[in-house]
Design a protein around this motif. Sequence first.
Motif, PDB file in Angstrom:
ATOM      1  N   LYS A   1     -38.189 -28.507  17.400  1.00 13.90           N
ATOM      2  CA  LYS A   1     -37.678 -30.001  16.876  1.00 13.90           C
ATOM      3  C   LYS A   1     -38.760 -30.509  15.980  1.00 13.90           C
ATOM      4  O   LYS A   1     -38.420 -31.121  14.979  1.00 13.90           O
ATOM      5  N   ILE A   2     -40.174 -30.288  16.491  1.00 10.46           N
ATOM      6  CA  ILE A   2     -41.436 -30.660  15.689  1.00 10.46           C
ATOM      7  C   ILE A   2     -41.068 -29.886  14.214  1.00 10.46           C
ATOM      8  O   ILE A   2     -41.254 -30.894  13.153  1.00 10.46           O
TER       9      ILE A   2
ATOM     10  N   LEU B   1     -38.898 -27.601  22.130  1.00 11.78           N
ATOM     11  CA  LEU B   1     -39.666 -28.697  21.391  1.00 11.78           C
ATOM     12  C   LEU B   1     -40.273 -28.519  20.198  1.00 11.78           C
ATOM     13  O   LEU B   1     -40.242 -29.281  19.283  1.00 11.78           O
ATOM     14  N   ARG B   2     -40.981 -27.614  20.013  1.00 13.81           N
ATOM     15  CA  ARG B   2     -41.671 -27.103  19.004  1.00 13.81           C
ATOM     16  C   ARG B   2     -40.468 -26.737  17.800  1.00 13.81           C
ATOM     17  O   ARG B   2     -41.164 -27.182  16.661  1.00 13.81           O
TER      18      ARG B   2
ATOM     19  N   VAL C   1     -41.536 -36.467  20.558  1.00 12.68           N
ATOM     20  CA  VAL C   1     -41.478 -35.199  21.003  1.00 12.68           C
ATOM     21  C   VAL C   1     -42.829 -34.709  21.302  1.00 12.68           C
ATOM     22  O   VAL C   1     -42.746 -33.807  22.409  1.00 12.68           O
TER      23      VAL C   1
ATOM     24  N   ARG D   1     -41.797 -37.605  15.662  1.00 11.58           N
ATOM     25  CA  ARG D   1     -42.582 -36.429  16.168  1.00 11.58           C
ATOM     26  C   ARG D   1     -43.593 -36.684  17.044  1.00 11.58           C
ATOM     27  O   ARG D   1     -43.590 -35.963  18.150  1.00 11.58           O
TER      28      ARG D   1
ATOM     29  N   ARG E   1     -51.209 -22.919  17.354  1.00 10.19           N
ATOM     30  CA  ARG E   1     -50.081 -23.667  16.794  1.00 10.19           C
ATOM     31  C   ARG E   1     -50.358 -24.529  15.795  1.00 10.19           C
ATOM     32  O   ARG E   1     -49.732 -24.462  14.802  1.00 10.19           O
TER      33      ARG E   1
ATOM     34  N   GLU F   1     -43.247 -35.344  24.926  1.00  7.65           N
ATOM     35  CA  GLU F   1     -42.430 -34.344  25.599  1.00  7.65           C
ATOM     36  C   GLU F   1     -43.378 -33.119  25.891  1.00  7.65           C
ATOM     37  O   GLU F   1     -43.233 -32.601  26.945  1.00  7.65           O
ATOM     38  N   VAL F   2     -43.883 -32.424  24.887  1.00 14.36           N
ATOM     39  CA  VAL F   2     -44.776 -31.465  24.754  1.00 14.36           C
ATOM     40  C   VAL F   2     -45.793 -31.595  25.788  1.00 14.36           C
ATOM     41  O   VAL F   2     -46.045 -30.728  26.765  1.00 14.36           O
TER      42      VAL F   2
END
Lengths: 377, 377
Positions: A32-33, A29-30, B50, B47, B70, B53-54
Motif C-alpha cells: 500500500k505504501i 501494508l508495505r 498506513v 501514507r 526497507r 498500521e505498520v
Amino acid sequence: MCAAGRSSRRRAASRLRKTKMSDDKLLPLRQKIDAIDAQILDLLNQRARVAQEVGHVKAETNAPVFRPEREAQVLRRAADRNPGPLLGADIQTIFREVMSACRALEKRVVVAYLGPEGTFSEQAVYQQFGHAIEGLSCVSIDEVFRDAEAGTADFGVVPIENSSEGVINRTLDLLLQTTLTISGEVSIPVHHSLMTASGKMEGITRICAHSQALAQCNAWLNQNYPSIERQAVASNAEAARMAGEDQSVAAIAGEIAGQKYNLQTVNAHIQDDPHNRTRFAVIGRLRTAPSGRDQTSIVLSVPNKAGAVYNLLAPLARHGVSMTRFESRPARMGAWEYYFYVDLEGHEQDEKVAQALEELRQNAAFFKLLGSYPLGL
Amino acid sequence: MCAAGRSSRRRAASRLRKTKMSDDKLLPLRQKIDAIDAQILDLLNQRARVAQEVGHVKAETNAPVFRPEREAQVLRRAADRNPGPLLGADIQTIFREVMSACRALEKRVVVAYLGPEGTFSEQAVYQQFGHAIEGLSCVSIDEVFRDAEAGTADFGVVPIENSSEGVINRTLDLLLQTTLTISGEVSIPVHHSLMTASGKMEGITRICAHSQALAQCNAWLNQNYPSIERQAVASNAEAARMAGEDQSVAAIAGEIAGQKYNLQTVNAHIQDDPHNRTRFAVIGRLRTAPSGRDQTSIVLSVPNKAGAVYNLLAPLARHGVSMTRFESRPARMGAWEYYFYVDLEGHEQDEKVAQALEELRQNAAFFKLLGSYPLGL
C-alpha cells in the motif's frame, strides 16, 4: 569464543525469525505504501513541470526565481490544511524540500553564508532554502554581504542576534550601508551548557557568560548554583577561553566554544527556555512582496534630545502598527548618537504600515527600510 | 538623501510593477501547483496512516521501528522510477523526510552522535534519519557507543574515516568490543582549504597536513606550489595549530580547524576530487535484513606469518565475493599483531557471502562480523 559465537548466532537466528513473521503481516501494508509513494512521485514531477512553466514566465518578465512570500504561503497553507496524523512542522520540512527541488530546475540558487561549512549558519541556509541549493561558505560577514551585492550569490545568510553575543554588531553596521534588503528571517535552536576545564564544579568561584546567556539561564542558576558569583563578559566564547585558562571559572557557552577551549560539560541544556534560538537574516537584492503575515525592519536615528525617540515613534501608535523589537545602539560616526533598529508587524505595502513609515521617514534624521519579509514559521 | 530616496523609490516602484505583471501570468500556474500540493498533502497523510498500521503490527511482534533496509529500498525505488524532471537525488531528499515524518508517528527515534551540535556529525544524522528525530549530542565517541548500548539512544552515528585523520582509531577500537552492529553508512562531502596565519603564501616554506589530505590535494599542489616542501603530520587539526604558531607553515585543513587557530584561507576547495567525503557508521542493536544492495563489514586477525593474510582472504575469491575496502591496523593488545577491517559486497544472508564468511570465521584467529547494511545511496 566458539560457544559464545554459537549462542550469539542462535540469538541472531531467533531475531531473524521474529523479523520474518512480522514481515508477512507487513507485506500488504508495505505494498500500500509503495503504491502511495508511486502516486506521490508522480505528483511531485507534475508539480515540477508546472514549476518549470512558472520558470519560463519568470524568465520572460525577468522575475526572480526565489519568491520568499510565495514559499512562506505554500508552507503555511500546507500546515493549516494538514488534517494529520502527520505533524504540521514535519509537513513543512517535506514541502520545503519539494519547493527547493522544483526551484532547482529553474536555477540552483547560490546562498552565501558565514562559514565554516557544517555549522549552524549552514543549517540556517538549509532551513530557509531546502537542500537543493548551492551553499557558498564565507570567512566573514563582510564577505557574505559583498558576495550578495556583487551577484556572486543570489542571497546571503548572516547571524543577526544570538544568545552568545547578543546582537551581532557587524551585521547591524553592514545593514546600515548595504543596498541589499532583508528578505527573510531564520531561527535555529541553541543550547547552553555549563562547562569547566575539569568537568566538575569544585573550586569554581565565578560563572562567566555573555549577559544575554546569563539571563537565559537565570532560573537554572538560581536553583543549582545560587551562591556562585556571576560575571557578564563580552561573549560566551570569551567566557570559554577564560574557563580554559582559569580553574576557578565556569563558562556558559555552546558546545562548539567549549570544544575549542577543551572544556568539559558539567550540565548540558541549562537555558530556562528550551526553545531558545539564534536569529539569522536572509539578505538579497530582491524586494519581497506581502505574504499575508509579514514583518518590516527599519533603522532610524534622531538628534539626541529629550522625548525625541518617543516623538519619533508616535506614528506607529497612531496608525496601529505594533512594534515587535526595538534595539538601540551607539553610532560609530556621523551626527547621531544612536541608531534604532525597529521591527514592525506588517508589510511596507500594507496601508497603515506604509503611512506610518512615510511619517517616520519625514521625522527621522536618518531612515532606512531594511526590508519587509514573511514572519518566520 | 532626498533625491537618492526618490530615485530608489522609483526603482522599487518599477520593480513592483514588473512583479505585478508577472504575477498575473503566474496566478493560474500557482493555482495548479496549489491543487497538486493539496493532493500531495492528502497522500502524505494516507501514507502516514498506513505507516501507523505498520507500527501496530511491529508493536505486536516487537519489531524495530526503523528498518534501514526497507528505507533504502524505498529511496532506491523512488530514484529508479523517477521519470523526471526532478533529480533523483532531490527526490530522495524529499522521501527521506517523508519516511522520517511517518516513522516519528510510531516513535521519534533517538540518535546519539559525536557533538557538538551544528557540525558535520549532526548533518550525517539528518542524512540517514531525516529531521523528525531526536538528536543526542555526545562529547566523545565512547559516549555515543555507551548511549546506544544502554538503550538511551536507538542508534549512534560515529565518524569512521575522514580525510583529516584517515581512519578514526577510537571508532575502530570500539567496534572491536561492542555488542552493537553497523546498520548503515553515511558520507558527507568535505572540502580542504590551504590556510596560513596571514592569508598569504609569502615566506611559507612548508605545507603541512595529514598524509591523506596531502594525497587528496596532490595534483593541485603540484600545479600551484610545486617547490614548497610538504610534510605529513598527525592530523589536519595539528597542521592548523602549527600554522597558527609558525609563520613559515601553511596548513591544509577544513575551515572549522582553520577558524579554531585563527588562520586565513589562501585557497578554498583545493582537493583534487570535488566529491571527497567523510564516512560515518550508523551503529545500533539492530541486525539489518538484506536490502538488495548491501555491504558487510568484518574484522579479523591471523597469526603473523608469511602468506597468512593472503590465505585468509582466499575464501572471498573462491566464492566470488568482492572486497571493497581493506584496512590493517596494529593491535594494541592481545596475541595478534594486526587487525584487518574488511568491507565486502553483499549481505551476510546472501548464500555466497554466508559461505565465504563461514570459512573466514574458521580460518581466522579472531573474527567479528560488524554488520551487513544497505550500501550508501
